[in-house]
Design a protein around this motif. Structure first.
Motif, PDB file in Angstrom:
ATOM      1  N   THR A  95       0.686 -18.671 -20.199  1.00  0.00           N
ATOM      2  CA  THR A  95       1.083 -17.371 -19.677  1.00  0.00           C
ATOM      3  C   THR A  95      -0.077 -16.660 -18.994  1.00  0.00           C
ATOM      4  OG1 THR A  95       0.553 -15.868 -21.503  1.00  0.00           O
ATOM      5  CG2 THR A  95       2.508 -17.258 -21.756  1.00  0.00           C
ATOM      6  N   GLY A 131       3.999 -24.157 -22.091  1.00  0.00           N
ATOM      7  CA  GLY A 131       3.908 -23.088 -21.114  1.00  0.00           C
ATOM      8  C   GLY A 131       2.660 -22.252 -21.346  1.00  0.00           C
ATOM      9  N   HIS A 134       9.370 -23.425 -12.179  1.00  0.00           N
ATOM     10  CA  HIS A 134       8.664 -22.156 -12.392  1.00  0.00           C
ATOM     11  C   HIS A 134       8.980 -21.220 -11.231  1.00  0.00           C
ATOM     12  CE1 HIS A 134       4.679 -19.761 -12.206  1.00  0.00           C
ATOM     13  NE2 HIS A 134       5.482 -19.199 -13.071  1.00  0.00           N
ATOM     14  N   GLN A 182       4.036 -13.297 -17.969  1.00  0.00           N
ATOM     15  CA  GLN A 182       4.648 -14.256 -17.052  1.00  0.00           C
ATOM     16  C   GLN A 182       4.069 -15.640 -17.295  1.00  0.00           C
ATOM     17  OE1 GLN A 182       4.251 -13.202 -12.940  1.00  0.00           O
ATOM     18  NE2 GLN A 182       5.037 -11.122 -13.200  1.00  0.00           N
ATOM     19  N   PHE A 183       4.894 -16.650 -17.058  1.00  0.00           N
ATOM     20  CA  PHE A 183       4.365 -18.007 -17.049  1.00  0.00           C
ATOM     21  C   PHE A 183       3.551 -18.228 -15.774  1.00  0.00           C
ATOM     22  CE2 PHE A 183       8.072 -18.649 -19.858  1.00  0.00           C
ATOM     23  CZ  PHE A 183       7.467 -19.326 -20.896  1.00  0.00           C
ATOM     24  N   VAL A 233       3.448 -24.635 -16.342  1.00  0.00           N
ATOM     25  CA  VAL A 233       4.242 -25.366 -17.320  1.00  0.00           C
ATOM     26  C   VAL A 233       3.894 -26.841 -17.211  1.00  0.00           C
ATOM     27  CG1 VAL A 233       6.158 -23.746 -17.486  1.00  0.00           C
ATOM     28  CG2 VAL A 233       6.173 -25.469 -15.685  1.00  0.00           C
ATOM     29  N   GLY A 252       7.887 -14.920 -12.813  1.00  0.00           N
ATOM     30  CA  GLY A 252       7.164 -15.756 -13.767  1.00  0.00           C
ATOM     31  C   GLY A 252       8.042 -16.424 -14.795  1.00  0.00           C
ATOM     32  N   ASP A 253       9.371 -16.443 -14.551  1.00  0.00           N
ATOM     33  CA  ASP A 253      10.275 -17.119 -15.475  1.00  0.00           C
ATOM     34  C   ASP A 253      10.274 -18.621 -15.211  1.00  0.00           C
ATOM     35  OD1 ASP A 253      10.922 -14.584 -16.339  1.00  0.00           O
ATOM     36  OD2 ASP A 253      12.811 -14.486 -15.218  1.00  0.00           O
ATOM     37  N   ILE A 254      10.859 -19.379 -16.140  1.00  0.00           N
ATOM     38  CA  ILE A 254      11.079 -20.807 -15.907  1.00  0.00           C
ATOM     39  C   ILE A 254      12.555 -21.112 -16.141  1.00  0.00           C
ATOM     40  CG2 ILE A 254       8.741 -21.570 -16.412  1.00  0.00           C
ATOM     41  CD1 ILE A 254       9.580 -22.290 -19.186  1.00  0.00           C
TER      42      ILE A 254
END
Length: 273
Positions: A129, A127, A103, A83-84, A87, A108-110
């Motif tokens: 993680t 980014g 975010h 997961q991010f 950013v 945890g996606d962007i």
């Protein structure tokens, strides 16, 4: 100095490219660039084709991810098994050069969106993680559809094999044999620094010789060479012709017809390579 002929044959393949014309359309061009025998054994294939809404990309830590972001809709970037957590991007102060980077904490996606009239050809950001990887994203901006980009870490997907270790009591010749075998199998070797940035080829008579990969330690160095016959007659390669004063030399194909190429694996003493 001795040859190691039982290690196998490294082949160099030249791909023939054919452009096919289709009525009322431009010919599609398929381009293949062959890098020769390298540590990673990598040949890159680029095909001119329509863009797709989804992309799946293998990335390396601290590497660059090149992708496509939608010009008029949302773009989602998702990590496989990660997961991010952060950013970062530069604020330009110009509304037509700014893009939105959101975010989403649950998965945890962007998500990326660009304003109408966005002036730049791409968006660029970093980014970080949950697993500690850092990626630089450079995504060209085009198209009207929403897009998805799925990113997996190459080292996690394809873990490297353990480094080869030489026994402490191994002789110089035994270490040389082991190094040639490791270079042929594209394996890491404990205590050796590996560089796989190909150098410019040099012409030696009817041969074009290029250093593809080198292994370096304080006491021994290894070279992976690509040798091409650029003459009009067949040539026979010998250990002395390829590398004088080497500890070990292995030549995949000694007899080269005009236009043919082969790999040679050379081990020399000391830091000079």
């Amino acid at each position: 100095m001795f040859g190691l002929e039982d290690l196998g044959t490294a082949q160099y393949v030249v791909f023939a490219i054919l452009a096919v014309g289709v009525a009322l359309s431009l010919a599609a061009l398929l381009w293949v660039r062959m890098t020769g025998f390298s540590l990673v054994g990598l040949a890159m294939l680029l095909v001119s084709a329509p863009a797709h809404a989804d992309e799946s990309i293998l990335a390396v830590d601290n590497g660059e991810v090149r992708c496509t972001a939608s010009q008029r809709d949302l773009t989602r970037i998702s990590l496989k098994d990660d997961q991010f957590v952060a950013v970062s991007k530069v604020e330009t102060g110009n509304p037509l050069e700014e893009f939105s980077l959101v975010h989403e904490p649950t998965r945890g996606d962007i998500y990326i969106s660009v304003p109408e009239g966005y002036l730049r050809p791409n968006v660029s950001f970093f980014g970080t993680t949950q697993k500690g990887f850092v990626y630089k994203f450079t995504c060209r901006v085009e198209g009207d559809e929403a897009r998805q980009v799925f990113v997996a870490n190459a080292d996690v997907e394809h873990p490297q094999s353990p480094a080869t270790q030489f026994p402490s009591q191994a002789s110089v010749n035994e270490r040389a044999v082991g190094l040639v075998k490791a270079m042929f199998e594209q394996r890491r070797v404990e205590g050796f620094e590996i560089s796989d940035v190909a150098r410019a080829p040099v012409n030696v008579g009817a041969m074009k010789v290029q250093l593809i990969t080198q292994y370096q330690s304080p006491t021994m160095a290894g070279r992976v060479l690509r040798i091409e016959n650029t003459g009009s007659e067949a040539i026979t390669l010998t250990e002395e012709l390829v590398a004088q004063g080497a500890i070990a030399v292995s030549i995949s194909n000694r007899n080269l017809q005009p236009g043919e190429a082969t790999a040679a694996y050379v081990v020399v003493p000391g830091r000079e390579i």
